[in-house]
Design a protein around this motif. Sequence first.
Motif, PDB file in Angstrom:
ATOM      1  N   THR A  74      -4.555  13.779 -10.286  1.00 31.96           N
ATOM      2  CA  THR A  74      -3.579  13.401  -9.737  1.00 31.96           C
ATOM      3  C   THR A  74      -2.662  13.828  -9.048  1.00 31.96           C
ATOM      4  O   THR A  74      -1.478  14.495  -9.266  1.00 31.96           O
ATOM      5  CB  THR A  74      -3.329  11.767  -9.888  1.00 31.96           C
ATOM      6  OG1 THR A  74      -2.785  11.357  -8.993  1.00 31.96           O
ATOM      7  CG2 THR A  74      -2.623  12.062 -11.302  1.00 31.96           C
ATOM      8  N   ARG A  77       2.827  10.817  -5.619  1.00 30.88           N
ATOM      9  CA  ARG A  77       4.124  10.006  -4.323  1.00 30.88           C
ATOM     10  C   ARG A  77       5.174   9.551  -4.650  1.00 30.88           C
ATOM     11  O   ARG A  77       5.562   9.061  -5.676  1.00 30.88           O
ATOM     12  CB  ARG A  77       3.027   8.937  -3.361  1.00 30.88           C
ATOM     13  CG  ARG A  77       2.203   9.979  -2.886  1.00 30.88           C
ATOM     14  CD  ARG A  77       2.880  10.862  -1.456  1.00 30.88           C
ATOM     15  NE  ARG A  77       2.053  11.033  -0.650  1.00 30.88           N
ATOM     16  CZ  ARG A  77       1.133  12.710  -1.162  1.00 30.88           C
ATOM     17  NH1 ARG A  77       1.154  13.206  -2.087  1.00 30.88           N
ATOM     18  NH2 ARG A  77       0.031  12.865  -0.055  1.00 30.88           N
ATOM     19  N   ARG A 134       4.395   6.548  -7.582  1.00 32.84           N
ATOM     20  CA  ARG A 134       3.286   7.195  -7.395  1.00 32.84           C
ATOM     21  C   ARG A 134       2.129   7.701  -7.753  1.00 32.84           C
ATOM     22  O   ARG A 134       1.860   8.669  -7.251  1.00 32.84           O
ATOM     23  CB  ARG A 134       2.725   6.138  -6.121  1.00 32.84           C
ATOM     24  CG  ARG A 134       3.200   4.897  -4.802  1.00 32.84           C
ATOM     25  CD  ARG A 134       3.196   3.891  -5.795  1.00 32.84           C
ATOM     26  NE  ARG A 134       4.256   3.162  -5.867  1.00 32.84           N
ATOM     27  CZ  ARG A 134       5.266   1.983  -6.442  1.00 32.84           C
ATOM     28  NH1 ARG A 134       5.716   2.515  -7.519  1.00 32.84           N
ATOM     29  NH2 ARG A 134       6.401   1.463  -5.691  1.00 32.84           N
ATOM     30  N   LEU A 135       0.741   7.161  -8.240  1.00 27.53           N
ATOM     31  CA  LEU A 135      -0.533   8.224  -8.508  1.00 27.53           C
ATOM     32  C   LEU A 135      -1.099   7.390  -8.775  1.00 27.53           C
ATOM     33  O   LEU A 135      -1.490   6.287  -8.858  1.00 27.53           O
ATOM     34  CB  LEU A 135       0.074   9.098  -9.938  1.00 27.53           C
ATOM     35  CG  LEU A 135       0.782   7.760 -11.096  1.00 27.53           C
ATOM     36  CD1 LEU A 135      -0.227   7.424 -12.486  1.00 27.53           C
ATOM     37  CD2 LEU A 135       1.579   9.525 -12.082  1.00 27.53           C
ATOM     38  N   HIS A 136      -2.504   7.726  -8.832  1.00 33.67           N
ATOM     39  CA  HIS A 136      -3.697   7.198  -9.065  1.00 33.67           C
ATOM     40  C   HIS A 136      -4.364   7.488 -10.901  1.00 33.67           C
ATOM     41  O   HIS A 136      -4.176   8.572 -11.693  1.00 33.67           O
ATOM     42  CB  HIS A 136      -5.001   7.861  -8.217  1.00 33.67           C
ATOM     43  CG  HIS A 136      -4.923   8.297  -7.061  1.00 33.67           C
ATOM     44  ND1 HIS A 136      -4.615   7.354  -6.742  1.00 33.67           N
ATOM     45  CD2 HIS A 136      -5.039   9.571  -7.019  1.00 33.67           C
ATOM     46  CE1 HIS A 136      -5.084   8.240  -5.369  1.00 33.67           C
ATOM     47  NE2 HIS A 136      -4.969   9.336  -5.598  1.00 33.67           N
ATOM     48  N   LEU A 206      -2.246   8.304  -1.452  1.00 37.05           N
ATOM     49  CA  LEU A 206      -1.188   7.573  -1.952  1.00 37.05           C
ATOM     50  C   LEU A 206      -0.221   7.119  -1.013  1.00 37.05           C
ATOM     51  O   LEU A 206       0.598   7.112  -0.240  1.00 37.05           O
ATOM     52  CB  LEU A 206      -0.659   8.514  -2.770  1.00 37.05           C
ATOM     53  CG  LEU A 206      -1.876   8.588  -4.061  1.00 37.05           C
ATOM     54  CD1 LEU A 206      -1.175  10.333  -5.299  1.00 37.05           C
ATOM     55  CD2 LEU A 206      -1.732   7.180  -5.750  1.00 37.05           C
TER      56      LEU A 206
END
Length: 257
Positions: A74, A77, A134-136, A206
């Motif tokens: 991933t 952000r 922020r990540l998946h 993201l």
Amino acid sequence: MGHLDHAAFGWLTPVLSYVMACIGAALGLRCTVRALGATGRSRRNWLLTAASAIGTGIWTMHFVAMLGFSVSGTEMRYNVPLTILSLLVAMVVVGAGVFAVGYGRDRGRALVLGGLTTGLGVASMHYLGMAALRLHGQVHYDPALVALSVVIAVVAATAALWAALNIKSPVAVAIASLVMGGAVSSMHYTGMIAVSVRVSPSGEALPGATAMQFIFPLAVGLGSYLFLTSAFVALSPTAGEREASASAQRPVESVAR
């Protein structure tokens, strides 16, 4: 689970972040020592400088270290408002701790209150900074390690403030700041070891800014602020300190009078 790398650039980010933490701590402790020898507006200004230095040093340390943090599978952000909030929290809470020490009547109580407040400020800044990530996928924390990181932060802050109150020689302040820098760094990496990420791969964009777009320029700016302020504080006159040491050598005469 995503594989976490805490030093994607090798030793560069841990070493650089430790140096930033030490500079911030050294400047903050130096200003606190100066504040205790001053009165009125001068004392307030020294304490404000100390709070901004320690807050900035801690924040820069955290995010320079975060530049080396990566998760396989991933992108990452940063939420800009939360990241800025974490910087403000660091300054305000550390400020409250430093002012508790600077204006405390009872040294012991002021130290406990100041250390607790400053330590919690360091910890809250760290976890707010992490909340901006922020990540998946989902981020999980190990509660025991999180608790340990908070304890490290409080103990470190208390020890550093004790040093500021009790030792005045530049060598002692330098050692205290190396210890505080080490403690802040170990608090950071303890907090990071507590993290596990369950990656859910996604092609979606993201939200937020990349580290290089936002974190890196801000860290460079704050780092420059620390260096310039350090130079200013180092060069500012210490006539008051010379007077203080002279009067400390003849307290008996002044009491007799």
